[in-house]
Design a protein around this motif. Structure first.
Motif, PDB file in Angstrom:
ATOM      1  N   GLN A  20       0.830  -1.199   0.000  1.00  0.00           N
ATOM      2  CA  GLN A  20       0.000   0.000   0.000  1.00  0.00           C
ATOM      3  C   GLN A  20       0.876   1.265   0.000  1.00  0.00           C
ATOM      4  O   GLN A  20       0.652   2.183  -0.774  1.00  0.00           O
ATOM      5  CB  GLN A  20      -0.861  -0.019   1.263  1.00  0.00           C
ATOM      6  N   GLN A  21       1.890   1.240   0.897  1.00  0.00           N
ATOM      7  CA  GLN A  21       2.825   2.377   0.980  1.00  0.00           C
ATOM      8  C   GLN A  21       3.500   2.603  -0.360  1.00  0.00           C
ATOM      9  O   GLN A  21       3.627   3.733  -0.831  1.00  0.00           O
ATOM     10  CB  GLN A  21       3.912   2.048   2.011  1.00  0.00           C
ATOM     11  N   PHE A  22       3.934   1.502  -0.969  1.00  0.00           N
ATOM     12  CA  PHE A  22       4.645   1.546  -2.246  1.00  0.00           C
ATOM     13  C   PHE A  22       3.776   2.221  -3.313  1.00  0.00           C
ATOM     14  O   PHE A  22       4.222   3.144  -4.007  1.00  0.00           O
ATOM     15  CB  PHE A  22       5.006   0.104  -2.634  1.00  0.00           C
ATOM     16  N   LYS A  28       2.006   9.482  -5.458  1.00  0.00           N
ATOM     17  CA  LYS A  28       2.430  10.839  -5.095  1.00  0.00           C
ATOM     18  C   LYS A  28       3.308  11.454  -6.185  1.00  0.00           C
ATOM     19  O   LYS A  28       3.084  12.578  -6.627  1.00  0.00           O
ATOM     20  CB  LYS A  28       3.199  10.795  -3.765  1.00  0.00           C
ATOM     21  N   ASP A  29       4.311  10.675  -6.639  1.00  0.00           N
ATOM     22  CA  ASP A  29       5.235  11.193  -7.655  1.00  0.00           C
ATOM     23  C   ASP A  29       4.515  11.464  -8.976  1.00  0.00           C
ATOM     24  O   ASP A  29       4.734  12.498  -9.613  1.00  0.00           O
ATOM     25  CB  ASP A  29       6.368  10.184  -7.893  1.00  0.00           C
ATOM     26  N   VAL A 114      10.249   3.303 -10.077  1.00  0.00           N
ATOM     27  CA  VAL A 114       9.039   2.964 -10.845  1.00  0.00           C
ATOM     28  C   VAL A 114       8.371   4.230 -11.384  1.00  0.00           C
ATOM     29  O   VAL A 114       7.999   4.297 -12.567  1.00  0.00           O
ATOM     30  CB  VAL A 114       8.059   2.137  -9.967  1.00  0.00           C
ATOM     31  N   SER A 115       8.259   5.269 -10.543  1.00  0.00           N
ATOM     32  CA  SER A 115       7.562   6.471 -11.027  1.00  0.00           C
ATOM     33  C   SER A 115       8.385   7.178 -12.109  1.00  0.00           C
ATOM     34  O   SER A 115       7.825   7.635 -13.107  1.00  0.00           O
ATOM     35  CB  SER A 115       7.225   7.417  -9.878  1.00  0.00           C
ATOM     36  N   PHE A 159      18.416   4.430 -16.721  1.00  0.00           N
ATOM     37  CA  PHE A 159      18.426   5.879 -16.492  1.00  0.00           C
ATOM     38  C   PHE A 159      17.797   6.200 -15.138  1.00  0.00           C
ATOM     39  O   PHE A 159      18.326   7.009 -14.364  1.00  0.00           O
ATOM     40  CB  PHE A 159      17.654   6.578 -17.614  1.00  0.00           C
ATOM     41  N   ALA A 160      16.673   5.527 -14.833  1.00  0.00           N
ATOM     42  CA  ALA A 160      15.975   5.798 -13.570  1.00  0.00           C
ATOM     43  C   ALA A 160      16.832   5.371 -12.380  1.00  0.00           C
ATOM     44  O   ALA A 160      16.917   6.083 -11.370  1.00  0.00           O
ATOM     45  CB  ALA A 160      14.636   5.078 -13.545  1.00  0.00           C
TER      46      ALA A 160
END
Lengths: 238, 231
Positions: A20-22, A28-29, A114-115, A159-160
């Motif tokens: 859930q936090q993840f 958010k991002d 991920v974002s 890159f991320a």
């Protein structure tokens, strides 16, 4: 309830809370980027500028340079976007507040990856259309598009991974706009070379094409381990 | 105990640069007077002793910076950070020497100053990575922030170099195969090998002396900073 059942229940609850936090961190991002609309429009327009500059600089070899121009636009546009993302996050002290909430560093790192990857993949898709039109790319088959998508995924991941780590490093300096490209681009050079070379071989995936793909996978794995190991050090440093 | 350590340090501070200068003079003399002239390249091949010695010393310096950076992150001892920074600076210095002597040798032999071949490109990228590292150190003012973050850059940068080498290994190779341990057909004339070993030792001693002095300067700078804070 017996002991082992209690343990299983507790770990299931913990895992569900972490998931859930993840997802909240990723949300958010992405929501922040959706509201600000900086990375994607800026990166896309920057990409178009790069395409036109490449076109006028090398008019004879334009279709051969398409892959290089595409990754050049994405990596440089990506750096501009990374700086904006970091600026937004530090302006609202989001990272400090998240750390105060005792969110695990690994979870923070993973959510950042991920974002950022999601934003980069959208940027890649946005720039792929003008690339095909402006560089007159013919003979694109369904399988070459699939291989292209795999290259795009591996490049965005690399890159991320290294971008989020080094943006956090550069963000602590007084000249982050200068430091980030100076540090990030040489380190990203194997990924850039592999993505450009593999992109040129899309129409004909020979052994050489797969060796570039393997190199991108090695880069992503090595940088993933480094990023996971060093991200906490960067976050802890104030 | 402290007095003995200080006396040893003072002696090393004076002796190491002196020994480096003497050995460098001997190496330069050997390069021009003892080493035989190479059959195909002629006199210009003598740059090889400076080029290869600089390359080996640069790689050793970067490796030391990498190890000291890991040491710093594990122990948080500032002396590791000082050694990591000093060896990176010395590495950049000797890597610059490689990138200058290489084209000077290449032009008369290959007919071109530069080619994007595996060895040349990976050395150039290595130099760029550590120049970036020095920029990070320069633009972060706080020592508490500078040390861990530059350690992160040094580790990621050093780990990246073998991948850069792989990334360009399919490009055309203009640079010759290694003369030492390069497989069948490789090897050096014994007189040349002796001069090469002497040159490498001289370059290594010079790098060690410079690194030692740089670490001493950094440590004195820290002391001055602490005294300034107290007053």
């Amino acid at each position: 309830m017996t002991d082992w059942r209690a343990d299983v229940f507790i770990s299931a609850v913990q895992s569900s809370l972490m998931c859930q936090q993840f997802f909240w961190l990723i949300r958010k991002d992405l929501l922040s980027e959706w509201r600000a609309k900086e990375f994607l429009p800026g990166g896309a327009v920057f990409g178009l500028i790069v395409f036109s500059l490449f076109h006028f600089s090398f008019p004879q070899e334009v279709s051969r340079l398409a892959s290089g121009a595409y990754w050049f636009a994405l990596f440089f546009g990506g750096i501009l976007g990374l700086l904006r993302l970091h600026e937004r996050e530090t302006a609202h002290a989001a990272l400090d507040l998240l750390r105060l909430s005792q969110t695990s560093t690994t979870l923070l790192f993973l959510s950042k990856i991920v974002s950022l990857m999601a934003i980069l993949l959208v940027l890649e898709a946005l720039l792929a259309v003008p690339l095909v039109l402006m560089f007159d790319l013919k003979n694109l088959t369904f399988s070459s598009l699939l291989w292209g998508a795999l290259i795009g995924f591996l490049a965005a991941l690399g890159f991320a991974l290294i971008g989020s780590l080094l943006t956090a490093v550069a963000g602590k300096s007084s000249a982050k706009e200068l430091i980030l490209p100076l540090v990030l681009l040489p380190i990203l050079s194997p990924l850039f070379i592999a993505a450009s070379e593999a992109g040129m071989l899309l129409g004909n995936p020979t052994e050489e094409f797969f060796s570039w793909l393997r190199l991108m996978i090695v880069f992503d794995v090595v940088m993933g381990v480094c990023g996971w190991w060093l991200f906490e050090t960067v976050l802890e440093t104030n | 105990m402290v007095a003995i350590r200080n006396r040893f340090r003072d002696k090393l501070e004076k002796g190491l640069p002196l020994a480096a200068v003497i050995l460098m003079a001997a190496a330069i003399w050997a390069i021009f007077m003892i080493a035989p002239e190479e059959a195909t390249m002629g006199e210009v091949q003598r740059i090889f002793y400076a080029h290869l010695s600089s390359a080996w010393v640069a790689f050793l310096a970067f490796a030391l910076s990498f190890v000291c950076s890991i040491g710093f992150l594990s122990t948080r001892s500032t002396s590791f950070d000082r050694w990591a920074a000093a060896s990176a600076e010395i590495g950049v210095l000797f890597c610059s020497a490689v990138l200058i002597t290489g084209p000077l040798w290449a032009k008369p032999v290959w007919g071109i100053w530069w080619t994007w071949d595996a060895r040349l490109t990976s050395t150039f990228v290595l130099w760029l990575i550590y120049v970036g590292y020095l920029f990070v150190r320069r633009f972060i003012s706080s020592a508490e922030v500078k040390a861990p973050l530059s350690a992160v850059v040094a580790i990621v940068g050093f780990v990246d170099v073998p991948i850069v080498y792989m990334a360009i290994r399919w490009w055309r190779t203009q640079h010759p195969q290694p003369v030492i341990g390069g497989g069948e057909g490789s090897g050096l004339n014994p007189a040349m090998a002796k001069v090469l070993i002497l040159s490498f030792l001289a370059w290594l001693l010079l790098a060690a002396a410079l690194c030692w002095l740089r670490v001493r300067i950094a440590s004195l700078e820290e002391r001055v900073g602490r005294i300034k804070k107290q007053t």
